[in-house]
Every structure is written in C-alpha cells, then in structure tokens.
Design a protein around this motif. Structure first.
Motif, PDB file in Angstrom:
ATOM      1  N   ASP A   1      -1.084  -1.993  10.996  1.00 39.37           N
ATOM      2  CA  ASP A   1      -0.758  -3.127  10.136  1.00 39.37           C
ATOM      3  C   ASP A   1      -0.105  -2.650   8.844  1.00 39.37           C
ATOM      4  O   ASP A   1       0.851  -3.267   8.359  1.00 39.37           O
ATOM      5  CB  ASP A   1      -2.018  -3.926   9.810  1.00 39.37           C
ATOM      6  N   ARG A   2      -0.620  -1.554   8.295  1.00 41.34           N
ATOM      7  CA  ARG A   2      -0.057  -1.018   7.053  1.00 41.34           C
ATOM      8  C   ARG A   2       1.355  -0.486   7.294  1.00 41.34           C
ATOM      9  O   ARG A   2       2.255  -0.692   6.476  1.00 41.34           O
ATOM     10  CB  ARG A   2      -0.967   0.086   6.507  1.00 41.34           C
ATOM     11  N   GLN A   3       1.551   0.206   8.418  1.00 41.46           N
ATOM     12  CA  GLN A   3       2.904   0.650   8.777  1.00 41.46           C
ATOM     13  C   GLN A   3       3.876  -0.516   8.779  1.00 41.46           C
ATOM     14  O   GLN A   3       4.973  -0.442   8.205  1.00 41.46           O
ATOM     15  CB  GLN A   3       2.902   1.258  10.187  1.00 41.46           C
ATOM     16  N   GLU A   4       3.482  -1.591   9.461  1.00 40.95           N
ATOM     17  CA  GLU A   4       4.385  -2.730   9.599  1.00 40.95           C
ATOM     18  C   GLU A   4       4.648  -3.390   8.241  1.00 40.95           C
ATOM     19  O   GLU A   4       5.774  -3.823   7.957  1.00 40.95           O
ATOM     20  CB  GLU A   4       3.824  -3.728  10.603  1.00 40.95           C
ATOM     21  N   ARG A   5       3.634  -3.469   7.403  1.00 42.58           N
ATOM     22  CA  ARG A   5       3.826  -4.066   6.079  1.00 42.58           C
ATOM     23  C   ARG A   5       4.803  -3.242   5.244  1.00 42.58           C
ATOM     24  O   ARG A   5       5.702  -3.788   4.593  1.00 42.58           O
ATOM     25  CB  ARG A   5       2.478  -4.195   5.355  1.00 42.58           C
ATOM     26  N   PHE A   6       4.636  -1.931   5.265  1.00 41.72           N
ATOM     27  CA  PHE A   6       5.551  -1.070   4.509  1.00 41.72           C
ATOM     28  C   PHE A   6       6.965  -1.145   5.082  1.00 41.72           C
ATOM     29  O   PHE A   6       7.948  -1.178   4.333  1.00 41.72           O
ATOM     30  CB  PHE A   6       5.047   0.373   4.521  1.00 41.72           C
TER      31      PHE A   6
ATOM     32  N   ASP B   1      -0.367   1.619  -2.725  1.00 32.10           N
ATOM     33  CA  ASP B   1       0.411   0.391  -2.596  1.00 32.10           C
ATOM     34  C   ASP B   1       1.615   0.357  -3.534  1.00 32.10           C
ATOM     35  O   ASP B   1       2.647  -0.233  -3.212  1.00 32.10           O
ATOM     36  CB  ASP B   1      -0.476  -0.827  -2.849  1.00 32.10           C
TER      37      ASP B   1
ATOM     38  N   TYR C   1      11.669  -6.950  13.756  1.00 33.25           N
ATOM     39  CA  TYR C   1      11.816  -6.986  12.298  1.00 33.25           C
ATOM     40  C   TYR C   1      13.287  -6.998  11.884  1.00 33.25           C
ATOM     41  O   TYR C   1      13.667  -7.672  10.913  1.00 33.25           O
ATOM     42  CB  TYR C   1      11.095  -5.799  11.666  1.00 33.25           C
TER      43      TYR C   1
ATOM     44  N   ASP D   1       8.421  -3.662   6.754  1.00 35.56           N
ATOM     45  CA  ASP D   1       9.013  -4.951   6.419  1.00 35.56           C
ATOM     46  C   ASP D   1       9.444  -4.980   4.960  1.00 35.56           C
ATOM     47  O   ASP D   1      10.547  -5.460   4.629  1.00 35.56           O
ATOM     48  CB  ASP D   1       8.011  -6.063   6.716  1.00 35.56           C
ATOM     49  N   ALA D   2       8.598  -4.480   4.071  1.00 35.57           N
ATOM     50  CA  ALA D   2       8.940  -4.472   2.644  1.00 35.57           C
ATOM     51  C   ALA D   2      10.176  -3.619   2.378  1.00 35.57           C
ATOM     52  O   ALA D   2      11.045  -3.986   1.554  1.00 35.57           O
ATOM     53  CB  ALA D   2       7.750  -3.962   1.834  1.00 35.57           C
TER      54      ALA D   2
END
Length: 271
Positions: free
Chosen positions: A113-118, A72, A147, A120-121
């Motif tokens: 979900d992790r792909q999308e979170r990274f 993370d 996005y 977006d960040a």
C-alpha cells in the motif's frame, strides 16, 4: 553513438574506479549516461555525477524498494528538489519510481500500500512539472498501467522491461519506450528476446542498469558497467537482423524523444 538510459553510477561498486568506468564507456562509443536517483539522500550525488561526465543526465525519484525506509516527508523533499533543479538541463525525468511485487516483504499488505501511495504521488508530481518518468516495473506491469492510465504523465521509459507483448503495446500507447539490456543477452530469456526482435525499433532504448543485470558474457565474473552497452547493442542487432549502427542511431533517437530535455545535451537526431 550509444546512450545508456539507466545506470546507477553512484553505486558503491564504482567507488574504486568510477573515472575509469566513464573512460571505458566513452571508448566503447557511449555518448551519454542517465543516472536515476533512488531516495532523497542520493539526489545531490546523482546530480553531481551527471554534471561531471560528458553527456551526463540525471533523474530524481524514490525507488519502490527504498520507500519503506523513507519518511512521509520524502515526497515533499522530492518535489522541492525537482522544482529547485527544473532549470538544470541535465535533469531529464522523475525516477527511478514504480512498483516492485517480486520481493515478498513489500509485495503485499501495508508495504505494498505504501509503495502504491508513493508511486501515485510521484506520478502526480511528474505530471505537474511535465516531466517523463523512469519506471521500475518488476512483476507489477498491470498495476502500473492502471496508474498510468489514471495520471496520464507525458511518457518516459519502462526500465528493464520483461512483460508480455500486450503489456508492451500498452506502455507504448501511453508514450513509453521499453528499456532493454543485459537480460535479453541470455539465450534462455526466450520471451524478451522474441519481443525485442519483433517490436518496432522506435519503441526501444538501451540500458545497462549497472552495476546490476550483467549481460551473459559477464556472468559470475564482474559487475556491469556502461561500456557493456556496445555488446548489448550488438546482441539486439543480431536478434533483429539489423546493423549495430542502426540500433545505436534509433535507440538514441528514441531516448531523446521520450526524454526531450536530453536535446539540450545532444543534438537532434533523425528517426
């Protein structure tokens, strides 16, 4: 002069003859190469390589296919690296970032979900630092567009674009150029060939994605490399009924437009 807007020059496939690869690119008329990172552990390497070649530039980012192996705190490491190198004229973008829904193992559930979170960040970091982005958009065009409309970064390049005309126009309206390369050299690639033959040339940039996405004439023989950009430019010229010289001039000018920091390495170019 040609500009390769996407080449993983740090890849192990080039370890045996990297200097010769660069020499062949220069001899073929390639005046610059943009090297994207894929994870924090290759940030230093892509920066070093970009500083070691004429017209070299680099981007720092976390590739969607490397997200699962990154802790993370990789996002914090990315932001720290970008801020630390922001005064470096060879740092021109955040990338390679995006989404990949082609690989089944990461296309759904928690990995997606992790792909999308990274993703977006990283868009938020790019917006904060006013840097364009190099997008990986494999089978994820519409979600990526969602996005981009939310975060409104300053543009960049949709790398290895292979979407519809409607999706292409949506990226262009958001300030992006479309990266085209070896895929369009295959006669069976009818959709992308029709697209690149008809869309405004000011919306296209050239790339190899070396060592991957080899053009048709290399199939089954050897890796892709930046020197092949000359043949890719000729293919685009044929599809559009234009001269290779105009293709080189316009696509390089577009690269400077969507990645303005390249102007520190190249002189301004007419459109």
């Amino acid at each position: 002069m040609l500009f390769d807007t996407h080449c993983h020059l740090d890849a192990a496939e080039y370890d045996a003859d990297r200097d010769a690869v660069v020499d062949r690119a220069i001899a073929a008329g390639v005046g610059g190469i943009l090297i994207p990172a894929v994870a924090p552990d290759n940030f230093d390497r892509v920066r070093e390589l970009a500083h070691g070649i004429p017209g070299g530039a680099y981007a720092l980012g976390i590739h969607p296919m490397y997200v699962a192996r990154c802790p993370d705190d990789a996002l914090a490491a990315l932001r720290t690296a970008l801020v630390a190198n922001l005064a470096d004229p060879r740092l021109v973008a955040v990338g390679e970032i995006g989404l990949d829904f082609f690989v089944p193992e990461i296309a759904s559930g928690p990995p997606r979900d992790r792909q999308e979170r990274f993703f977006d960040a990283q868009l938020q970091i790019a917006r904060e630092l006013d840097l364009p982005v190099l997008l990986h958009v494999r089978r994820a065009q519409d979600v990526i567009l969602k996005y981009l409309r939310l975060r409104r970064v300053c543009g960049g390049i949709a790398h290895a674009f292979n979407g519809s005309t409607q999706q292409a126009e949506a990226f262009i309206q958001l300030g992006f150029a479309l990266g085209v390369g070896g895929a369009m050299t295959y006669t069976r690639a009818t959709r992308i060939r029709a697209l690149v033959g008809s869309i405004n040339i000011a919306s296209l940039v050239l790339e190899t994605d070396g060592p991957d996405i080899a053009p048709q004439w290399l199939t089954g023989s050897r890796r892709n490399e930046p020197a092949e950009l000359a043949g890719i430019a000729r293919c685009l010229a044929q599809l559009r009924g234009e001269s290779s010289e105009r293709i080189a001039l316009q696509t390089s000018a577009t690269a400077l437009r969507v990645c303005p920091r390249l102007a520190a390495l190249w002189p301004p170019m007419p459109y």
